[in-house]
Design an enzyme around this catalytic site. Structure first.
Site, PDB file in Angstrom:
ATOM      1  N   LYS A  10     -21.091  -9.370 -61.264  1.00 10.99           N
ATOM      2  CA  LYS A  10     -21.693  -8.353 -62.126  1.00 10.99           C
ATOM      3  C   LYS A  10     -20.741  -7.155 -62.187  1.00 10.99           C
ATOM      4  CE  LYS A  10     -26.026 -10.604 -61.733  1.00 10.99           C
ATOM      5  NZ  LYS A  10     -26.951 -11.119 -60.743  1.00 10.99           N
ATOM      6  N   SER A  45     -33.762  -6.724 -60.867  1.00  8.10           N
ATOM      7  CA  SER A  45     -32.859  -7.144 -61.938  1.00  8.10           C
ATOM      8  C   SER A  45     -33.439  -6.988 -63.338  1.00  8.10           C
ATOM      9  CB  SER A  45     -32.405  -8.582 -61.712  1.00  8.10           C
ATOM     10  OG  SER A  45     -33.498  -9.431 -61.522  1.00  8.10           O
ATOM     11  N   HIS A  70     -27.329  -5.624 -58.244  1.00  9.10           N
ATOM     12  CA  HIS A  70     -27.223  -4.652 -59.337  1.00  9.10           C
ATOM     13  C   HIS A  70     -26.887  -3.235 -58.874  1.00  9.10           C
ATOM     14  CE1 HIS A  70     -28.603  -7.756 -62.042  1.00  9.10           C
ATOM     15  NE2 HIS A  70     -29.452  -8.082 -61.084  1.00  9.10           N
TER      16      HIS A  70
HETATM   17  C1  LIG Z   1     -27.499 -12.473 -60.537  1.00  5.26           C
HETATM   18  C2  LIG Z   1     -28.297 -12.365 -59.278  1.00  5.26           C
HETATM   19  C3  LIG Z   1     -28.125 -13.274 -58.227  1.00  5.26           C
HETATM   20  C4  LIG Z   1     -27.289 -14.511 -58.378  1.00  5.26           C
HETATM   21  O1  LIG Z   1     -25.948 -14.236 -58.297  1.00  5.26           O
HETATM   22  P1  LIG Z   1     -24.884 -15.203 -59.014  1.00  5.26           P
HETATM   23  O2  LIG Z   1     -23.603 -14.799 -58.432  1.00  5.26           O
HETATM   24  O3  LIG Z   1     -25.029 -14.957 -60.470  1.00  5.26           O
HETATM   25  O4  LIG Z   1     -25.273 -16.610 -58.634  1.00  5.26           O
HETATM   26  C5  LIG Z   1     -28.777 -13.029 -57.055  1.00  5.26           C
HETATM   27  N1  LIG Z   1     -29.613 -11.981 -56.908  1.00  5.26           N
HETATM   28  C6  LIG Z   1     -29.852 -11.117 -57.903  1.00  5.26           C
HETATM   29  C7  LIG Z   1     -30.787  -9.980 -57.690  1.00  5.26           C
HETATM   30  C8  LIG Z   1     -29.200 -11.287 -59.125  1.00  5.26           C
HETATM   31  O5  LIG Z   1     -29.452 -10.453 -60.134  1.00  5.26           O
END
Ligand SMILES: *Cc1c(COP(=O)(O)O)cnc(C)c1O
Length: 390
Positions: free
Chosen positions: A242, A180, A208
């Site tokens: 995302k 990330s 991602h």
């Molecule tokens: C953002 C993220 C999460 C958490 O997901 P949310 O839906 O925001 O709680 C989990 N793993 C990774 C790699 C992330 O970037």
């Protein structure tokens, strides 16, 4: 014991002094990639809405139509009465989209990982965790009470050695499919081969990659051409707040393992289901992700333009084939100063500091979106060049 409100003052002052105090901004969306930040417009390179779907009318329409039928709240855990026909359809469509037998939808990615890892392994088992894994994979590992071995980031030889010397009953390798804060991928075929060799399971978090990588945005498994047969040792997780532009996450894998998570993941069982309007917005999102391939093409063009524009700066821009394009500045003060200088020029790129990234690697985490235009990227690069010479 000090009273509650004085107990934390020294630690807060310490964070402030180390330039580690976080401050939230009140942000509302504007047109294109412009955000209103505390009421002031800023060209933003900070969102994980990589395909620009969070404001997409088809998703908003689907949510509105769902509100008409379901109202706004789900009322209970999915195991009581919170699971609707919308959730049911979403899970079927998610499983088909990523090519695995079954999927289970969670209200947040954090809840998915921190609930599912402990449902899969327990005391006496072992977890092999990449050093740069997301916080919720780390918390899931801690909650499981399994023995946790951390391997150096993407170091397959180190992982091989740890797996070889382990005599744990069950072995679970966990990693981000796309990291990330760096945007680099985990080598999933190599990870699967190691898991095969040492009889381990693989848990990949594609927060991602989903929507961005692979055929039609199907994510990292499609990108690496992982065969469906890998489901015998693979469990796939992706988030939907995302690139998918809405909220939540899902686990996908074989029928029995998904049924087990439904029965045992505490963050699934003991939390109120996400509203049906979210599920319907996500169903619309899946259709848009597949149909509007131009969003991924735009992202790729912007990425190449940005990489060319960052050439010659005094800071390191590690290679990344994703929407995440870090610019490593080193110390916290420099990262904050460059962020502030960009802000003076009407551009918002977040500075990411420890503990989110390792000490000494404070950075600007530039994220691109299909909402950006070429001239937005040019403006960012010109501003960075100007700041670098000051
Ligand atoms: C953002 C993220 C999460 C958490 O997901 P949310 O839906 O925001 O709680 C989990 N793993 C990774 C790699 C992330 O970037």
């Amino acid at each position: 014991m000090p009273d509650l409100d004085t107990a934390f003052r020294p630690a807060l002052a310490d964070l402030e002094q180390k330039r580690l105090l976080r401050r939230r901004r009140a942000v509302s969306p504007g047109a294109d990639a412009v955000l209103q930040v505390d009421g002031v417009p800023r060209l933003a390179f900070c969102s994980n809405d990589y395909l620009g779907l969070a404001q997409h009318p088809a998703l908003a329409d689907a949510a509105r139509a769902a509100i008409a039928g379901y109202g706004v709240g789900s009322g209970a855990s999915p195991l009581v009465s919170g699971h609707s026909p919308a959730h049911e359809a979403l899970e079927r469509e998610l499983a088909a989209f990523v090519g695995l037998p079954r999927a289970l939808y969670f209200y947040a990615g954090y809840a998915a990982n921190s609930g599912c890892v402990p449902a899969l392994v327990e005391r006496g088992d072992a977890i092999f965790s990449d050093a740069l894994n997301h916080a919720c994979l780390i918390d899931g590992a801690r909650l499981s009470r399994a023995d946790v071995k951390v391997y150096a980031h993407n170091d397959m030889a180190a992982l091989d050695a740890l797996l070889r010397e382990s005599s744990a009953r069950r072995k679970l390798v966990t990693c981000d499919a796309v990291f990330s804060m760096d945007g680099d991928p985990a080598p999933i075929p190599e990870l699967l081969a190691l898991c095969e060799r040492h009889d381990a399971w693989l848990y990949v978090d594609d927060a991602h990659g989903f929507g961005v990588l692979g055929e039609g945005g199907r994510g990292s498994l499609s990108h690496w051409r992982v065969p469906a047969s890998a489901a015998s040792r693979l469990i796939y997780m992706a988030t939907l707040g995302k690139a998918a532009g809405v909220a939540g996450a899902f686990l996908a894998g074989g029928n029995a393992v998904i049924e087990w998570l439904l029965q045992r993941a505490r963050t699934y069982m003991f939390a109120t289901a996400a509203p049906a309007m979210i599920a319907e917005a996500l169903r619309a999102s899946l259709r848009v992700i597949e149909a509007e391939g131009w969003r991924r093409e735009r992202l790729a063009e912007l990425r190449e333009r940005l990489r060319a524009g960052l050439q010659g700066l005094p800071w390191h821009a590690p290679h990344s084939d994703t929407a995440i394009q870090p610019l490593i500045l080193g110390d916290n003060a420099t990262a904050l100063a460059v962020m502030a200088a960009l802000e003076e020029r009407g551009i918002w790129v977040p500075a990411i500091r420890p503990p989110t990234v390792p000490a000494g690697t404070a950075r600007l985490r530039i994220t691109l979106s299909a909402d950006h235009r070429a001239k937005d990227v040019d403006r960012l690069c010109a501003a960075l060049r100007e700041i670098a010479t000051q």
